[in-house]
Design a protein around this motif. Sequence first.
Motif, PDB file in Angstrom:
ATOM      1  N   ARG A   1     -65.849  14.710 -13.402  1.00 22.28           N
ATOM      2  CA  ARG A   1     -64.730  13.912 -12.893  1.00 22.28           C
ATOM      3  C   ARG A   1     -63.607  14.798 -12.400  1.00 22.28           C
ATOM      4  O   ARG A   1     -63.443  15.932 -12.833  1.00 22.28           O
ATOM      5  N   LEU A   2     -62.850  14.230 -11.470  1.00 25.13           N
ATOM      6  CA  LEU A   2     -61.664  14.867 -10.904  1.00 25.13           C
ATOM      7  C   LEU A   2     -60.521  13.887 -11.124  1.00 25.13           C
ATOM      8  O   LEU A   2     -60.657  12.699 -10.845  1.00 25.13           O
TER       9      LEU A   2
ATOM     10  N   SER B   1     -65.149  20.327  -6.348  1.00 25.62           N
ATOM     11  CA  SER B   1     -65.461  19.818  -7.685  1.00 25.62           C
ATOM     12  C   SER B   1     -66.929  19.425  -7.795  1.00 25.62           C
ATOM     13  O   SER B   1     -67.583  19.712  -8.807  1.00 25.62           O
ATOM     14  N   ARG B   2     -67.442  18.785  -6.765  1.00 23.29           N
ATOM     15  CA  ARG B   2     -68.871  18.418  -6.780  1.00 23.29           C
ATOM     16  C   ARG B   2     -69.749  19.662  -6.741  1.00 23.29           C
ATOM     17  O   ARG B   2     -70.799  19.696  -7.377  1.00 23.29           O
TER      18      ARG B   2
ATOM     19  N   TYR C   1     -56.353  17.814 -10.294  1.00 23.63           N
ATOM     20  CA  TYR C   1     -55.904  18.174  -8.953  1.00 23.63           C
ATOM     21  C   TYR C   1     -54.415  17.887  -8.796  1.00 23.63           C
ATOM     22  O   TYR C   1     -53.825  17.102  -9.542  1.00 23.63           O
TER      23      TYR C   1
ATOM     24  N   PHE D   1     -61.089   6.709  -5.942  1.00 26.87           N
ATOM     25  CA  PHE D   1     -60.398   6.974  -7.204  1.00 26.87           C
ATOM     26  C   PHE D   1     -59.994   5.643  -7.824  1.00 26.87           C
ATOM     27  O   PHE D   1     -59.720   4.678  -7.129  1.00 26.87           O
TER      28      PHE D   1
ATOM     29  N   VAL E   1     -62.451  17.464  -3.622  1.00 30.94           N
ATOM     30  CA  VAL E   1     -63.614  16.709  -4.113  1.00 30.94           C
ATOM     31  C   VAL E   1     -64.891  17.506  -3.860  1.00 30.94           C
ATOM     32  O   VAL E   1     -65.756  17.623  -4.741  1.00 30.94           O
ATOM     33  N   LYS E   2     -65.018  18.083  -2.677  1.00 35.33           N
ATOM     34  CA  LYS E   2     -66.201  18.885  -2.349  1.00 35.33           C
ATOM     35  C   LYS E   2     -66.342  20.068  -3.304  1.00 35.33           C
ATOM     36  O   LYS E   2     -67.432  20.357  -3.800  1.00 35.33           O
TER      37      LYS E   2
ATOM     38  N   LEU F   1     -61.583  10.140 -10.261  1.00 33.93           N
ATOM     39  CA  LEU F   1     -62.793   9.986  -9.459  1.00 33.93           C
ATOM     40  C   LEU F   1     -63.962  10.471 -10.290  1.00 33.93           C
ATOM     41  O   LEU F   1     -64.002  11.639 -10.690  1.00 33.93           O
TER      42      LEU F   1
ATOM     43  N   MET G   1     -57.608  16.492   0.093  1.00 32.94           N
ATOM     44  CA  MET G   1     -58.263  15.839  -1.040  1.00 32.94           C
ATOM     45  C   MET G   1     -59.780  15.917  -0.898  1.00 32.94           C
ATOM     46  O   MET G   1     -60.502  16.172  -1.870  1.00 32.94           O
ATOM     47  N   GLN G   2     -60.299  15.703   0.308  1.00 32.31           N
ATOM     48  CA  GLN G   2     -61.737  15.811   0.532  1.00 32.31           C
ATOM     49  C   GLN G   2     -62.249  17.199   0.179  1.00 32.31           C
ATOM     50  O   GLN G   2     -63.335  17.352  -0.378  1.00 32.31           O
TER      51      GLN G   2
ATOM     52  N   LEU H   1     -67.437  11.838 -10.500  1.00 32.95           N
ATOM     53  CA  LEU H   1     -68.238  12.578  -9.536  1.00 32.95           C
ATOM     54  C   LEU H   1     -69.711  12.361  -9.795  1.00 32.95           C
ATOM     55  O   LEU H   1     -70.550  12.600  -8.995  1.00 32.95           O
TER      56      LEU H   1
END
Length: 178
Positions: A138-139, A131-132, A106, A159, A128-129, A176, A124-125, A178
Amino acid sequence: MPRNRLPPWHEEFVLPNRRAILIRPIRPEDAPPLQGVFGLLGPAELRARFAQGQDVLDDAAAARLCRPDPKTELVLVGAEPLPPGEAMIESLARARIVPHTREAEYAILLGSHVSGLGLGRHMMQKLVKWSRGRFLDRLYGDTPSNNAPMLDLAASMGFRRSDEPGIAPGFTRLVLEL
Protein backbone atom coordinates in the motif's frame (compact mmCIF):
# COMPACT_ATOMS: atom_id res chain seq x y z
CA MET A 1 22.51 6.38 -34.85
CA PRO A 2 22.41 8.26 -31.48
CA ARG A 3 19.62 7.44 -29.08
CA ASN A 4 17.69 10.32 -27.60
CA ARG A 5 16.79 8.68 -24.30
CA LEU A 6 16.69 10.12 -20.84
CA PRO A 7 18.12 8.24 -17.83
CA PRO A 8 15.78 6.21 -15.59
CA TRP A 9 13.11 8.23 -13.79
CA HIS A 10 13.78 11.22 -16.06
CA GLU A 11 10.96 12.47 -18.23
CA GLU A 12 9.96 15.66 -19.96
CA PHE A 13 6.42 16.71 -19.06
CA VAL A 14 4.77 19.45 -21.10
CA LEU A 15 2.19 21.53 -19.26
CA PRO A 16 -0.99 22.62 -21.08
CA ASN A 17 0.59 26.08 -21.47
CA ARG A 18 3.40 24.36 -23.47
CA ARG A 19 6.00 24.93 -20.78
CA ALA A 20 8.37 21.96 -20.44
CA ILE A 21 9.15 20.53 -17.02
CA LEU A 22 11.85 17.93 -16.48
CA ILE A 23 10.81 15.31 -13.94
CA ARG A 24 13.88 13.68 -12.46
CA PRO A 25 15.33 12.32 -9.22
CA ILE A 26 16.52 14.97 -6.84
CA ARG A 27 20.27 15.62 -6.77
CA PRO A 28 22.54 17.04 -4.04
CA GLU A 29 23.06 20.13 -6.24
CA ASP A 30 19.32 20.87 -5.93
CA ALA A 31 19.62 21.86 -2.25
CA PRO A 32 20.20 25.63 -2.79
CA PRO A 33 17.46 26.09 -5.43
CA LEU A 34 15.07 24.00 -3.33
CA GLN A 35 15.73 26.16 -0.30
CA GLY A 36 15.08 29.24 -2.43
CA VAL A 37 11.64 28.14 -3.63
CA PHE A 38 10.59 26.02 -0.66
CA GLY A 39 8.27 28.67 0.76
CA LEU A 40 6.41 28.82 -2.56
CA LEU A 41 5.58 25.10 -2.63
CA GLY A 42 2.33 23.99 -1.10
CA PRO A 43 0.33 22.96 0.73
CA ALA A 44 2.00 24.70 3.67
CA GLU A 45 0.93 21.99 6.13
CA LEU A 46 2.92 19.37 4.19
CA ARG A 47 5.83 21.74 3.61
CA ALA A 48 6.22 22.00 7.39
CA ARG A 49 6.56 18.20 7.57
CA PHE A 50 9.49 18.25 5.13
CA ALA A 51 11.18 21.00 7.17
CA GLN A 52 10.60 19.50 10.63
CA GLY A 53 7.85 21.95 11.58
CA GLN A 54 9.47 25.06 10.14
CA ASP A 55 8.41 27.11 7.14
CA VAL A 56 11.97 27.26 5.79
CA LEU A 57 14.21 24.41 4.74
CA ASP A 58 17.48 24.70 6.66
CA ASP A 59 20.80 23.39 5.32
CA ALA A 60 20.63 20.07 7.21
CA ALA A 61 17.05 19.31 6.12
CA ALA A 62 17.85 20.25 2.52
CA ALA A 63 20.92 18.01 2.51
CA ARG A 64 18.89 15.06 3.87
CA LEU A 65 16.10 15.59 1.35
CA CYS A 66 18.52 15.88 -1.57
CA ARG A 67 20.32 12.62 -0.68
CA PRO A 68 17.56 10.00 -0.38
CA ASP A 69 18.38 6.35 0.29
CA PRO A 70 17.69 4.74 -3.13
CA LYS A 71 16.74 1.44 -1.46
CA THR A 72 13.88 2.91 0.53
CA GLU A 73 13.01 6.30 -0.92
CA LEU A 74 12.29 8.07 -4.19
CA VAL A 75 12.35 11.87 -4.31
CA LEU A 76 11.46 13.44 -7.65
CA VAL A 77 11.51 17.08 -8.63
CA GLY A 78 9.75 18.81 -11.46
CA ALA A 79 12.20 21.46 -12.60
CA GLU A 80 13.17 23.66 -15.48
CA PRO A 81 15.13 21.71 -18.10
CA LEU A 82 18.46 23.05 -16.85
CA PRO A 83 21.31 21.31 -14.99
CA PRO A 84 20.70 20.44 -11.31
CA GLY A 85 21.65 23.36 -9.11
CA GLU A 86 20.64 25.88 -11.77
CA ALA A 87 17.05 24.81 -12.45
CA MET A 88 14.11 26.34 -10.62
CA ILE A 89 12.17 23.58 -8.87
CA GLU A 90 8.42 23.61 -9.55
CA SER A 91 7.38 20.50 -7.61
CA LEU A 92 8.63 17.88 -5.18
CA ALA A 93 7.30 14.34 -4.74
CA ARG A 94 8.52 11.75 -2.27
CA ALA A 95 7.65 8.14 -1.50
CA ARG A 96 9.41 6.51 1.43
CA ILE A 97 9.09 2.92 2.60
CA VAL A 98 8.00 2.75 6.23
CA PRO A 99 10.62 0.65 8.07
CA HIS A 100 9.65 -2.98 8.76
CA THR A 101 6.49 -2.75 6.63
CA ARG A 102 5.39 -3.34 3.06
CA GLU A 103 3.98 0.16 2.67
CA ALA A 104 5.24 3.58 1.65
CA GLU A 105 4.21 7.08 2.64
CA TYR A 106 4.02 9.77 -0.03
CA ALA A 107 3.98 13.56 -0.08
CA ILE A 108 3.69 15.97 -3.00
CA LEU A 109 4.38 19.70 -3.01
CA LEU A 110 3.53 21.94 -5.98
CA GLY A 111 4.19 25.55 -6.79
CA SER A 112 0.94 27.50 -7.08
CA HIS A 113 1.87 28.51 -10.64
CA VAL A 114 1.78 24.83 -11.78
CA SER A 115 -1.11 23.69 -9.60
CA GLY A 116 -4.10 22.40 -11.56
CA LEU A 117 -2.07 21.76 -14.74
CA GLY A 118 -1.69 17.97 -14.41
CA LEU A 119 1.77 17.93 -12.86
CA GLY A 120 0.51 16.66 -9.48
CA ARG A 121 -1.28 13.73 -11.14
CA HIS A 122 1.81 12.88 -13.16
CA MET A 123 4.06 12.98 -10.09
CA MET A 124 1.58 10.79 -8.20
CA GLN A 125 1.59 8.26 -11.05
CA LYS A 126 5.41 8.09 -10.77
CA LEU A 127 5.20 7.41 -7.03
CA VAL A 128 2.61 4.67 -7.58
CA LYS A 129 4.80 3.08 -10.27
CA TRP A 130 7.84 3.13 -7.98
CA SER A 131 5.82 1.60 -5.11
CA ARG A 132 4.47 -1.17 -7.31
CA GLY A 133 7.98 -1.85 -8.58
CA ARG A 134 9.04 -2.40 -4.96
CA PHE A 135 6.16 -4.91 -4.55
CA LEU A 136 4.66 -2.92 -1.70
CA ASP A 137 1.16 -3.58 -0.42
CA ARG A 138 0.00 0.00 0.00
CA LEU A 139 0.86 3.63 -0.57
CA TYR A 140 -0.56 6.28 1.73
CA GLY A 141 -0.26 9.94 2.51
CA ASP A 142 -1.89 12.60 4.64
CA THR A 143 -3.48 15.54 2.87
CA PRO A 144 -4.95 18.67 4.43
CA SER A 145 -8.69 18.08 4.70
CA ASN A 146 -9.37 21.40 2.98
CA ASN A 147 -7.26 20.49 -0.09
CA ALA A 148 -10.20 19.50 -2.31
CA PRO A 149 -8.18 19.27 -5.55
CA MET A 150 -5.79 16.70 -4.04
CA LEU A 151 -8.63 14.75 -2.44
CA ASP A 152 -10.41 14.63 -5.82
CA LEU A 153 -7.22 13.66 -7.65
CA ALA A 154 -6.49 10.83 -5.23
CA ALA A 155 -10.05 9.53 -5.48
CA SER A 156 -9.84 9.52 -9.28
CA MET A 157 -6.66 7.41 -9.03
CA GLY A 158 -8.23 4.79 -6.75
CA PHE A 159 -7.12 6.10 -3.36
CA ARG A 160 -9.64 5.79 -0.56
CA ARG A 161 -10.03 7.82 2.61
CA SER A 162 -8.99 6.07 5.79
CA ASP A 163 -9.98 6.89 9.35
CA GLU A 164 -7.18 4.95 11.03
CA PRO A 165 -5.84 6.35 14.32
CA GLY A 166 -2.83 8.63 14.57
CA ILE A 167 -3.72 11.06 11.78
CA ALA A 168 -3.00 14.68 12.68
CA PRO A 169 -6.03 16.95 13.11
CA GLY A 170 -6.98 18.73 9.90
CA PHE A 171 -5.58 15.95 7.70
CA THR A 172 -7.19 13.13 5.74
CA ARG A 173 -5.28 9.89 5.14
CA LEU A 174 -5.47 8.67 1.55
CA VAL A 175 -4.61 5.02 0.90
CA LEU A 176 -4.02 3.07 -2.31
CA GLU A 177 -3.95 -0.70 -2.01
CA LEU A 178 -1.33 -1.86 -4.48
